[in-house]
Design an enzyme around this catalytic site. Structure first.
Site, PDB file in Angstrom:
ATOM      1  CB  SER A 119       3.388 -19.272  11.694  1.00  0.00           C
ATOM      2  OG  SER A 119       3.058 -17.938  11.576  1.00  0.00           O
ATOM      3  CG  HIS A 140       5.480 -16.790  16.011  1.00  0.00           C
ATOM      4  ND1 HIS A 140       4.548 -17.584  16.635  1.00  0.00           N
ATOM      5  CD2 HIS A 140       4.940 -16.469  14.810  1.00  0.00           C
ATOM      6  CE1 HIS A 140       3.509 -17.752  15.840  1.00  0.00           C
ATOM      7  NE2 HIS A 140       3.714 -17.077  14.728  1.00  0.00           N
ATOM      8  CD  GLU A 152       4.876 -18.969  20.317  1.00  0.00           C
ATOM      9  OE1 GLU A 152       4.403 -19.907  20.964  1.00  0.00           O
ATOM     10  OE2 GLU A 152       4.835 -18.938  19.072  1.00  0.00           O
TER      11      GLU A 152
HETATM   12  N1  LIG Z   1      -0.627 -13.475   9.202  1.00  0.00           N
HETATM   13  C1  LIG Z   1      -0.488 -14.035  10.395  1.00  0.00           C
HETATM   14  O1  LIG Z   1      -1.463 -14.257  11.144  1.00  0.00           O
HETATM   15  C2  LIG Z   1       0.885 -14.391  10.900  1.00  0.00           C
HETATM   16  C3  LIG Z   1       1.121 -14.425  12.276  1.00  0.00           C
HETATM   17  C4  LIG Z   1       2.418 -14.701  12.732  1.00  0.00           C
HETATM   18  C5  LIG Z   1       3.433 -14.968  11.816  1.00  0.00           C
HETATM   19  N2  LIG Z   1       3.154 -14.946  10.481  1.00  0.00           N
HETATM   20  C6  LIG Z   1       4.261 -15.206   9.546  1.00  0.00           C
HETATM   21  O2  LIG Z   1       4.729 -13.948   9.063  1.00  0.00           O
HETATM   22  C7  LIG Z   1       5.215 -14.091   7.731  1.00  0.00           C
HETATM   23  C8  LIG Z   1       4.532 -13.091   6.833  1.00  0.00           C
HETATM   24  O3  LIG Z   1       3.145 -13.301   6.856  1.00  0.00           O
HETATM   25  P1  LIG Z   1       2.115 -12.190   6.366  1.00  0.00           P
HETATM   26  O4  LIG Z   1       0.787 -12.654   6.813  1.00  0.00           O
HETATM   27  O5  LIG Z   1       2.615 -10.847   6.726  1.00  0.00           O
HETATM   28  O6  LIG Z   1       2.247 -12.368   4.769  1.00  0.00           O
HETATM   29  P2  LIG Z   1       1.875 -11.281   3.652  1.00  0.00           P
HETATM   30  O7  LIG Z   1       1.670 -12.076   2.412  1.00  0.00           O
HETATM   31  O8  LIG Z   1       0.825 -10.352   4.132  1.00  0.00           O
HETATM   32  O9  LIG Z   1       3.222 -10.421   3.490  1.00  0.00           O
HETATM   33  C9  LIG Z   1       4.406 -10.923   2.953  1.00  0.00           C
HETATM   34  C10 LIG Z   1       5.125  -9.743   2.305  1.00  0.00           C
HETATM   35  O10 LIG Z   1       6.465 -10.125   2.001  1.00  0.00           O
HETATM   36  C11 LIG Z   1       6.801  -9.556   0.758  1.00  0.00           C
HETATM   37  N3  LIG Z   1       7.924 -10.317   0.205  1.00  0.00           N
HETATM   38  C12 LIG Z   1       7.900 -11.553  -0.341  1.00  0.00           C
HETATM   39  N4  LIG Z   1       9.153 -11.913  -0.719  1.00  0.00           N
HETATM   40  C13 LIG Z   1       9.966 -10.873  -0.380  1.00  0.00           C
HETATM   41  C14 LIG Z   1      11.357 -10.631  -0.504  1.00  0.00           C
HETATM   42  N5  LIG Z   1      12.152 -11.542  -1.049  1.00  0.00           N
HETATM   43  N6  LIG Z   1      11.849  -9.443  -0.057  1.00  0.00           N
HETATM   44  C15 LIG Z   1      11.050  -8.532   0.504  1.00  0.00           C
HETATM   45  N7  LIG Z   1       9.709  -8.691   0.639  1.00  0.00           N
HETATM   46  C16 LIG Z   1       9.184  -9.856   0.200  1.00  0.00           C
HETATM   47  C17 LIG Z   1       5.534  -9.624  -0.066  1.00  0.00           C
HETATM   48  O11 LIG Z   1       5.583  -8.681  -1.140  1.00  0.00           O
HETATM   49  C18 LIG Z   1       4.477  -9.289   0.992  1.00  0.00           C
HETATM   50  O12 LIG Z   1       4.234  -7.900   1.053  1.00  0.00           O
HETATM   51  C19 LIG Z   1       5.005 -15.557   7.371  1.00  0.00           C
HETATM   52  O13 LIG Z   1       6.184 -16.273   7.625  1.00  0.00           O
HETATM   53  C20 LIG Z   1       3.893 -15.996   8.305  1.00  0.00           C
HETATM   54  O14 LIG Z   1       3.925 -17.377   8.586  1.00  0.00           O
HETATM   55  C21 LIG Z   1       1.929 -14.646  10.002  1.00  0.00           C
END
Ligand SMILES: NC(=O)c1ccc[n+]([C@@H]2O[C@H](COP(=O)([O-])OP(=O)(O)OC[C@H]3O[C@@H](n4cnc5c(N)ncnc54)[C@H](O)[C@@H]3O)[C@@H](O)[C@H]2O)c1
Length: 295
Positions: A119, A140, A152
């Site tokens: 993000s 994104h 995006e």
């Molecule tokens: N939550 C939102 O609203 C949102 C929206 C758009 C983008 N994002 C982006 O998406 C990404 C993930 O966010 P999220 O909310 O899903 O986080 P989350 O914490 O729910 O999920 C992250 C997952 O990645 C796993 N993980 C961590 N390191 C790892 C590795 N080395 N190999 C494999 N798996 C691994 C974790 O175990 C976890 O299950 C971030 O970069 C965030 O900025 C989030």
């Protein structure tokens, strides 16, 4: 570039949603998680989502079963070596993301395209850490990915017309609306929306109006589905704090700087809905009540 097999790194909130969307787009998906427990939790999340679609009669059981045959999981990186596209969705940490991409860079076939769902982090920095700067793009998705129609696509200065076309076509093939942004902090949506939420927080902290009236004003005055303070609680105050800091770091403009009230709340662990306390008290989640910001 033809995309058939897609790897998804991380199967949390976003990874699971992206996996579902890509499966529904007709692609093979292999998901990578940190360990077996997190992997089965992630895969269960995806399966539960399909089960929900079946129970709502949005999908037949046969279709769901056929789609899920194209899903597999792994805790190692090697099975991703022959992916055409890898979408990374691990937690928001540049070093961790770069470690993943560097490791994948060593084992993936030459043509594999890398994409990050970050993000707020720099796609340029991630791409520059690999040997495939011309094959690295930002994708994104918005939360929840299966429902939100927008993606995006973020291009760095190394992205050429072929990768751009492949990426835009891929996102469209998922049934999503795609918008194109340059790689700069906040891309399009967060660039414009974060200062709006931070301004609402400043207004509340300065006593311009009550939390309820600020939200009511923006909701009814602008015909938004909810006010900025309530939305901030839904998103997570830690994420907004982090995004504001990243944008302030990049642009040095005060409108991106998180106000003291946000810093205090994040420090205290009041992160919004997920901790049941933010600008609202969420202990009765269906009946959120505005907090007193003075204590
Ligand atoms: N939550 C939102 O609203 C949102 C929206 C758009 C983008 N994002 C982006 O998406 C990404 C993930 O966010 P999220 O909310 O899903 O986080 P989350 O914490 O729910 O999920 C992250 C997952 O990645 C796993 N993980 C961590 N390191 C790892 C590795 N080395 N190999 C494999 N798996 C691994 C974790 O175990 C976890 O299950 C971030 O970069 C965030 O900025 C989030």
């Amino acid at each position: 570039m033809e995309i058939r097999k897609v790897g998804v790194i991380g199967c949390g909130a976003m990874g699971a949603g992206i996996t579902q969307v890509v499966l529904q787009g007709g692609y093979d998906v292999i998901v990578r998680e940190m360990n077996e427990t997190l992997l089965s939790k992630g895969l269960e999340r995806v399966k539960a989502s399909f089960e929900k679609l079946v129970s709502k009669q949005a999908l037949t059981r046969e279709s769901a079963e056929t789609i899920l045959k194209r899903l597999s999981g792994t805790v190692s990186l090697e099975p991703l070596a022959d992916c055409d596209l890898i979408i990374e969705a691990i937690f928001e940490n540049l070093e961790a993301k770069m470690d993943q991409f560097k490791a994948l860079d060593k084992i993936c076939k030459q043509e594999t395209v890398f994409a990050s769902n970050t993000s707020s982090l720099s796609i340029t920095e991630m791409a520059a850490g690999t040997s495939r700067k011309e094959q690295f793009i930002g994708m994104h998705f918005f939360q929840p990915a299966p429902i939100m129609p927008l993606v995006e696509v973020v291009r760095t200065i190394s992205v050429g017309p072929e990768l751009l076309k492949t990426s835009l076509d891929f996102v469209k093939s998922l049934g999503k609306v795609v918008i194109l942004a340059k790689d700069q902090a906040g891309f399009i949506v967060n660039l414009l929306f974060t200062p709006f939420m931070l301004d609402a927080m400043r207004a509340a902290a300065n006593g311009v109006a009550s939390i309820e009236d600020i939200d009511r004003g923006m909701k009814l005055g602008l015909n938004h589905p909810m006010g900025p303070l309530m939305l901030a609680d839904y998103i997570g105050l830690d994420l907004i704090f982090n995004a504001g800091n990243v944008m302030f770091e990049e642009y040095r403009e005060s409108r991106y700087a998180p106000p003291p009230i946000l810093k205090k709340m994040v420090t205290m662990g009041y992160l919004g809905l997920k901790t049941k306390r933010g600008f609202y008290d969420w202990s009765e989640s269906k009946n959120p009540r505005p907090m007193d910001l003075n204590g």
